[in-house]
Design an enzyme around this catalytic site. Structure first.
Site, short mmCIF file in Angstrom:
data_model
loop_
_atom_site.label_atom_id
_atom_site.label_comp_id
_atom_site.label_asym_id
_atom_site.label_seq_id
_atom_site.Cartn_x
_atom_site.Cartn_y
_atom_site.Cartn_z
N LYS A 239 3.61 -15.64 3.58
CA LYS A 239 3.80 -16.43 2.40
C LYS A 239 5.38 -16.69 2.16
CE LYS A 239 2.48 -18.77 -1.23
NZ LYS A 239 1.90 -19.94 -0.94
N ASP B 71 -6.16 -7.35 4.42
CA ASP B 71 -7.23 -6.78 3.76
C ASP B 71 -8.14 -8.00 3.18
OD1 ASP B 71 -9.34 -5.26 2.35
OD2 ASP B 71 -7.74 -5.05 0.71
N ASP C 148 -2.33 -19.18 2.13
CA ASP C 148 -3.27 -20.01 1.54
C ASP C 148 -3.81 -21.27 2.48
OD1 ASP C 148 -0.48 -21.08 1.56
OD2 ASP C 148 -0.37 -21.80 -0.16
N TYR D 61 0.68 -1.14 -0.05
CA TYR D 61 0.05 0.15 0.14
C TYR D 61 1.00 1.37 0.05
CZ TYR D 61 -3.91 -3.01 0.72
OH TYR D 61 -5.08 -3.89 0.60
N ASP E 196 -11.83 -10.09 4.50
CA ASP E 196 -13.05 -10.05 3.71
C ASP E 196 -13.66 -11.48 3.83
OD1 ASP E 196 -13.33 -7.59 2.62
OD2 ASP E 196 -14.02 -8.13 0.70
#
Ligand code: ATP
Length: 355
Positions: free
Chosen positions: A190, A247, A223, A139, A251
């Site tokens: 990750k 983020d 994942d 970001y 969701d």
């Protein structure tokens, strides 16, 4: 000398305006019936203002917030009339980056069995909190495009991670676990693919974890984490992750809570002003129709009250929201048939009737 705390309110765009209107009713009722000593200062910022005169996030608003306000309540930003949403970026990043609000705290809590979409699971199985790093990662806007529009086009976005930035969010997650009696903190990264940046996350996490021997520490790749959120969310207590992953996974988390209309968030640092906003965006598809669920905003106000040092309000509002879902006094997204303002009225009536 007065202890009144000033709250800056920025309703913003789309359903942000509608849910904040209900939030203001709730704040009014808390002021009247619970003695919540707050004064609201509303700022007209968002797409309408930007389109009218180009204003995004002016210096005087920034200074008023910095010098006078204890918290900011934000509705939502984003409007299809502003294709690149430059106003939204300046306002949201002006608050998050400008005030260095590095902890984005997003509870992933299912409040009622009826909202739990997973077969064989109850609401009790979904009760964890995500600490999303809020000032770094993808970001920061480092990168660019080269030879745009040609067959040789190159597009790069850098994922920026600093030791300081990672360590402080990891520490915040452990401090939260200690303060709230949570038994386990997971780091989600990750590091198998992003071997430089996320190796830093993993190493830093376990170094900080060693300072908290009473709290279990664990790692999952993002994942696997998504897979496990659906398979068995009960294994998670506190989760710390990067800006981008935070983020995305929240969701997915919202889908375990009954949807985006039920997901609250706080943008804070241990000292100074905090910014509180529902996780959802401006939802242009339902804006102006009285369909928006204001309960995420009510939960967000609960988080804000706790941040202001007022005990009891967050738990009370959470209980009222459970009642609203139970009684069907809620919007269609969570199984009711009430309008946005009727749900706000229900919450206010419960605050009043509880004395
Ligand atoms: P952003 O890019 O800011 O996340 P978005 O439009 O992609 O915005 P949201 O606005 O967060 O995403 O919401 C996606 C969809 O979820 C909306 O279009 C709407 O249908 C639904 N939704 C979001 N928030 C609410 C809410 N408070 N009440 C009811 N439905 C909602």
């Amino acid at each position: 000398m007065t202890n009144t705390k000033k709250i800056a309110v920025i309703p913003g765009d789309g359903i942000g305006k509608e849910v904040v209107a209900e939030g203001l009713k709730v704040l009014g009722a808390l002021r009247e019936h619970r003695g919540l000593d707050v004064e609201v200062v509303e700022f007209d910022l968002g797409a309408d203002r930007f389109l009218a005169d180009g204003t995004t996030f002016p210096e005087e608003v920034r200074n008023t917030i910095r010098d006078e306000c204890a918290a900011v309540l934000l509705g939502a930003m984003g409007d299809p009339r502003v294709p690149r949403n430059e106003h939204a970026k300046e306002i949201i990043f002006g608050l998050r980056f400008g005030f260095d609000l590095y902890c984005n705290i997003r509870p992933v809590v299912c409040l009622h069995d009826r909202l739990m979409p997973l077969k064989g699971r109850t609401a009790q199985d979904c009760n964890f909190v995500v600490f999303r790093e809020n000032t770094e990662g993808i970001y920061v806007g480092m990168g660019g495009q080269f030879k745009r529009g040609t067959p040789d086009e190159v597009a790069i976005n850098e994922d920026l991670n600093t030791r300081k930035g990672v360590e402080r969010i990891v520490r915040a997650a452990f401090e939260y676990a200690v303060a709230h009696g949570r038994r386990r903190v997971h780091v989600v990264d990750k590091s198998n693919a992003m071997q430089a940046a996320h190796e830093l996350w993993r190493r830093c996490f376990f170094e900080v974890a060693a300072e908290y021997p009473g709290i279990e520490s664990a790692h999952q790749y993002v994942d696997a984490f998504c897979f496990n959120m659906i398979r068995d969310p009960s294994q998670f207590d506190v989760v710390v992750t990067s800006n981008l992953f935070g983020d995305i996974v929240t969701d997915l988390g919202a889908s375990l809570q009954g949807g985006l209309g039920m997901a609250a968030s706080a943008n804070v640092r241990p000292d100074g002003v905090g910014m509180f906003e529902p996780v959802h965006g401006s939802a242009p598809d339902i804006a102006g129709q009285g369909k928006a669920n204001p309960l995420a905003t009510v939960l967000t106000i609960g988080m804000m009250a706790t941040h202001l040092g007022v005990a009891g309000i967050e738990d009370e509002l959470t209980g009222i929201i459970r009642d609203a879902v139970e009684a069907g006094e809620c919007t269609a997204d969570v199984g009711g048939s009430r309008s946005t303002s009727e749900v706000g009225d229900f919450v206010v009536s419960r605050i009043r009737s509880r004395g």
